[in-house]
Design an enzyme around this catalytic site. Structure first.
Site: not given
Length: 221
Positions: A141, A143
């Site tokens: 991911d 962030d």
């Protein structure tokens, strides 16, 4: 270098000077201390972490994340710091992202900037950019960290993140509240009755109206 790190933002970065180990406020395991010493000797930075209740004035919690996903915590006196850096702007980090991700991240950075809520980045992409080591994997991911000003800016930002957040790469991260705490943007976008809020040294639940009221008051000011 100011001695009290109370206003140094979580997800910011520091470099420690020579002899920092003599300024430890909590002991470290010998192997972790040796690894941290090698890390700092190479000139690599550490990330500013959340404090803990009971930490004294002038004390700082730091984190070292290794490319193989290990985490090492340091608790040092702030006067061991020789350089401090703000959270990494997404506009800078884009160049360290996988090439296929760059158009999407550059577009997001531009759109967030147009809203007045410039994006910063932490986590694997930030570590990769700051160190030159490989942290980002295809499944990673991204962030993100945002500090919107006022309720309208917050709502427009959340609309943008909901629209693009599940593309590749998947977007995660936090919204900074006007009082300095933070909440996951995905949780806030879901509008639950209660939210998990991370303060400078504590984590707790707050009701949604009280969180939104912070942005309403900021907009009215």
């Amino acid at each position: 270098m100011p001695p009290d790190p109370a206003h140094w933002p979580r997800h910011g970065w520091v470099r420690l000077g020579k002899g920092w180990a003599s300024r430890l406020c909590s002991p470290m395991a010998p192997a972790e201390r040796a690894e941290a010493e090698d890390w700092c000797r190479a000139g690599r930075p550490l990330v500013i972490a959340r404090g803990r209740p009971g930490d004294g004035m002038g004390e700082l919690r730091l984190g070292l994340a290794t490319p193989d996903k290990r985490r090492i915590g340091l608790h040092v006196a702030a006067d061991a710091v020789v350089e401090r850096l703000d959270p990494l702007p997404l506009t800078e980090a884009v160049e360290s992202a996988p090439e296929a991700w760059r158009p999407m991240l550059a577009d997001l950075a531009r759109r967030a900037q147009e809203l007045g809520a410039a994006a910063s980045v932490y986590g694997s992409l930030a570590w990769q950019h700051r160190t030159g080591l490989r942290y980002v994997r295809p499944e990673s991911d991204v962030d993100l960290l945002f500090a919107p000003h006022g309720r309208r800016q917050l709502d427009r930002l959340l609309e943008l993140l909901v629209a693009v957040g599940d593309r590749t790469p998947r977007l995660d991260g936090e919204i900074l509240l006007p009082d300095g705490a933070a909440v996951a943007w995905r949780e806030l976008a879901g509008r639950p009755a209660r939210l998990l809020v991370k303060g400078p040294a504590e984590v707790g639940l707050r009701d949604l109206p009280s969180v939104l009221a912070l942005f309403d008051r900021e907009e009215a000011a």
